[in-house]
Design a protein around this motif. Structure first.
Motif, PDB file in Angstrom:
ATOM      1  N   SER A 175      56.703  18.035  49.285  1.00 34.29           N
ATOM      2  CA  SER A 175      55.655  17.052  49.030  1.00 34.29           C
ATOM      3  C   SER A 175      56.189  15.850  48.273  1.00 34.29           C
ATOM      4  N   ALA A 176      55.492  14.752  48.435  1.00 33.12           N
ATOM      5  CA  ALA A 176      55.823  13.501  47.766  1.00 33.12           C
ATOM      6  C   ALA A 176      54.542  12.886  47.228  1.00 33.12           C
ATOM      7  N   THR A 177      54.698  12.011  46.253  1.00 31.33           N
ATOM      8  CA  THR A 177      53.556  11.400  45.574  1.00 31.33           C
ATOM      9  C   THR A 177      53.750   9.894  45.492  1.00 31.33           C
ATOM     10  N   VAL A 178      52.644   9.183  45.473  1.00 32.25           N
ATOM     11  CA  VAL A 178      52.618   7.742  45.228  1.00 32.25           C
ATOM     12  C   VAL A 178      51.618   7.492  44.109  1.00 32.25           C
ATOM     13  N   GLU A 179      51.999   6.700  43.138  1.00 38.76           N
ATOM     14  CA  GLU A 179      51.053   6.208  42.125  1.00 38.76           C
ATOM     15  C   GLU A 179      50.937   4.704  42.335  1.00 38.76           C
ATOM     16  N   PHE A 180      49.722   4.244  42.627  1.00 34.89           N
ATOM     17  CA  PHE A 180      49.526   2.828  42.925  1.00 34.89           C
ATOM     18  C   PHE A 180      49.523   1.979  41.658  1.00 34.89           C
ATOM     19  N   HIS A 181      50.132   0.791  41.788  1.00 37.12           N
ATOM     20  CA  HIS A 181      50.141  -0.216  40.732  1.00 37.12           C
ATOM     21  C   HIS A 181      49.348  -1.413  41.246  1.00 37.12           C
ATOM     22  N   ALA A 182      48.451  -1.934  40.436  1.00 40.14           N
ATOM     23  CA  ALA A 182      47.550  -3.009  40.843  1.00 40.14           C
ATOM     24  C   ALA A 182      48.228  -4.373  40.773  1.00 40.14           C
ATOM     25  N   SER A 183      47.687  -5.300  41.529  1.00 42.51           N
ATOM     26  CA  SER A 183      48.098  -6.703  41.457  1.00 42.51           C
ATOM     27  C   SER A 183      47.006  -7.479  40.720  1.00 42.51           C
ATOM     28  N   PRO A 187      42.877  -6.077  39.670  1.00 43.16           N
ATOM     29  CA  PRO A 187      43.483  -5.545  38.443  1.00 43.16           C
ATOM     30  C   PRO A 187      42.982  -4.175  37.999  1.00 43.16           C
ATOM     31  N   LYS A 188      41.815  -3.747  38.462  1.00 44.85           N
ATOM     32  CA  LYS A 188      41.271  -2.441  38.063  1.00 44.85           C
ATOM     33  C   LYS A 188      41.644  -1.323  39.031  1.00 44.85           C
ATOM     34  N   LEU A 189      42.380  -1.666  40.087  1.00 43.12           N
ATOM     35  CA  LEU A 189      42.729  -0.676  41.093  1.00 43.12           C
ATOM     36  C   LEU A 189      43.727   0.339  40.532  1.00 43.12           C
ATOM     37  N   LYS A 190      43.453   1.605  40.796  1.00 40.90           N
ATOM     38  CA  LYS A 190      44.393   2.677  40.472  1.00 40.90           C
ATOM     39  C   LYS A 190      44.168   3.799  41.469  1.00 40.90           C
ATOM     40  N   GLY A 191      45.183   4.611  41.645  1.00 40.30           N
ATOM     41  CA  GLY A 191      45.028   5.715  42.577  1.00 40.30           C
ATOM     42  C   GLY A 191      46.326   6.420  42.849  1.00 40.30           C
ATOM     43  N   MET A 192      46.216   7.467  43.653  1.00 39.26           N
ATOM     44  CA  MET A 192      47.346   8.338  43.987  1.00 39.26           C
ATOM     45  C   MET A 192      47.307   8.679  45.475  1.00 39.26           C
ATOM     46  N   MET A 193      48.464   9.040  45.986  1.00 43.47           N
ATOM     47  CA  MET A 193      48.595   9.582  47.337  1.00 43.47           C
ATOM     48  C   MET A 193      49.515  10.776  47.269  1.00 43.47           C
ATOM     49  N   ASN A 194      49.303  11.712  48.173  1.00 44.74           N
ATOM     50  CA  ASN A 194      50.194  12.848  48.339  1.00 44.74           C
ATOM     51  C   ASN A 194      50.522  13.000  49.810  1.00 44.74           C
ATOM     52  N   PHE A 195      51.762  13.356  50.073  1.00 44.31           N
ATOM     53  CA  PHE A 195      52.240  13.663  51.415  1.00 44.31           C
ATOM     54  C   PHE A 195      52.736  15.100  51.358  1.00 44.31           C
ATOM     55  N   VAL A 196      52.209  15.978  52.209  1.00 47.03           N
ATOM     56  CA  VAL A 196      52.603  17.383  52.201  1.00 47.03           C
ATOM     57  C   VAL A 196      53.083  17.764  53.603  1.00 47.03           C
ATOM     58  N   GLN A 197      54.340  18.211  53.679  1.00 49.85           N
ATOM     59  CA  GLN A 197      54.903  18.625  54.957  1.00 49.85           C
ATOM     60  C   GLN A 197      54.231  19.913  55.423  1.00 49.85           C
ATOM     61  N   GLN A 198      53.752  19.895  56.643  1.00 50.91           N
ATOM     62  CA  GLN A 198      53.146  21.059  57.282  1.00 50.91           C
ATOM     63  C   GLN A 198      53.954  21.382  58.535  1.00 50.91           C
ATOM     64  N   PRO A 199      53.716  22.512  59.166  1.00 56.32           N
ATOM     65  CA  PRO A 199      54.514  22.881  60.344  1.00 56.32           C
ATOM     66  C   PRO A 199      54.487  21.876  61.490  1.00 56.32           C
TER      67      PRO A 199
END
Length: 163
Positions: free
Chosen positions: A15-23, A27-39
């Protein structure tokens, strides 16, 4: 042939993760993403808040928000007027027309500034995207305009890193 045989056994569950940085554009934007390898591909999970509200201003549409994997894992805001240009263009390893890039994702629909989505893709493995970035754009992707989908300015960026 069973598609499970295409991936080495030890890749499952990577798995991999992303943490978003705002422009400055969101300016109030924040969030996360996950990528999970499946078969049979990769499960992608995104959760974001602080997205700008939908509006049309001087011919520019804000929201829903296009988002994509970009070539470089660099998220420098730069001058703030054209944020995250350092991330380069859309990641397109098999030289496809826009709308069919491996890194093209569905648009993010905002509900009071929040978006949550889960989707599945077989266009890449987690291993192939490490070190790239994910960009959230100000406007929707039309999936036609070459090479970027006319999705507007970049409002958030995050680098894809191993979890």
């Amino acid at each position: 042939m069973d598609p499970v045989l295409y991936y080495p056994r030890n890749m499952y569950g990577q798995s991999a993760t992303v943490e978003f940085h705002a422009s400055p554009l969101a300016p109030k934007l924040k969030g996360m993403m996950n990528f999970v390898q499946q078969p049979y591909g990769v499960e992608v999970i995104v959760q974001v808040e602080g997205l700008p509200s939908f509006e049309k201003k001087n011919g520019t549409q804000i929201g829903p928000h296009g988002f994509h994997i970009h070539e470089k894992g660099v998220c420098d805001v730069g001058n703030g007027e054209m944020p995250f240009e350092s991330a380069g263009g859309h990641w397109n390893p098999d030289d496809q027309p826009h709308g069919n890039h491996a890194g093209d994702f569905p648009v993010l629909f905002s509900n009071s500034g929040r978006a949550r989505m889960l989707f599945f893709t077989d266009r890449f493995t987690v291993d192939e995207i490490i070190g790239k970035s994910v960009i959230i754009h100000q406007g929707p992707d039309d999936y036609q305009t070459q090479p970027t989908g006319n999705s507007g300015l970049r409002i958030a960026c995050g680098v894809i890193e191993w979890n």
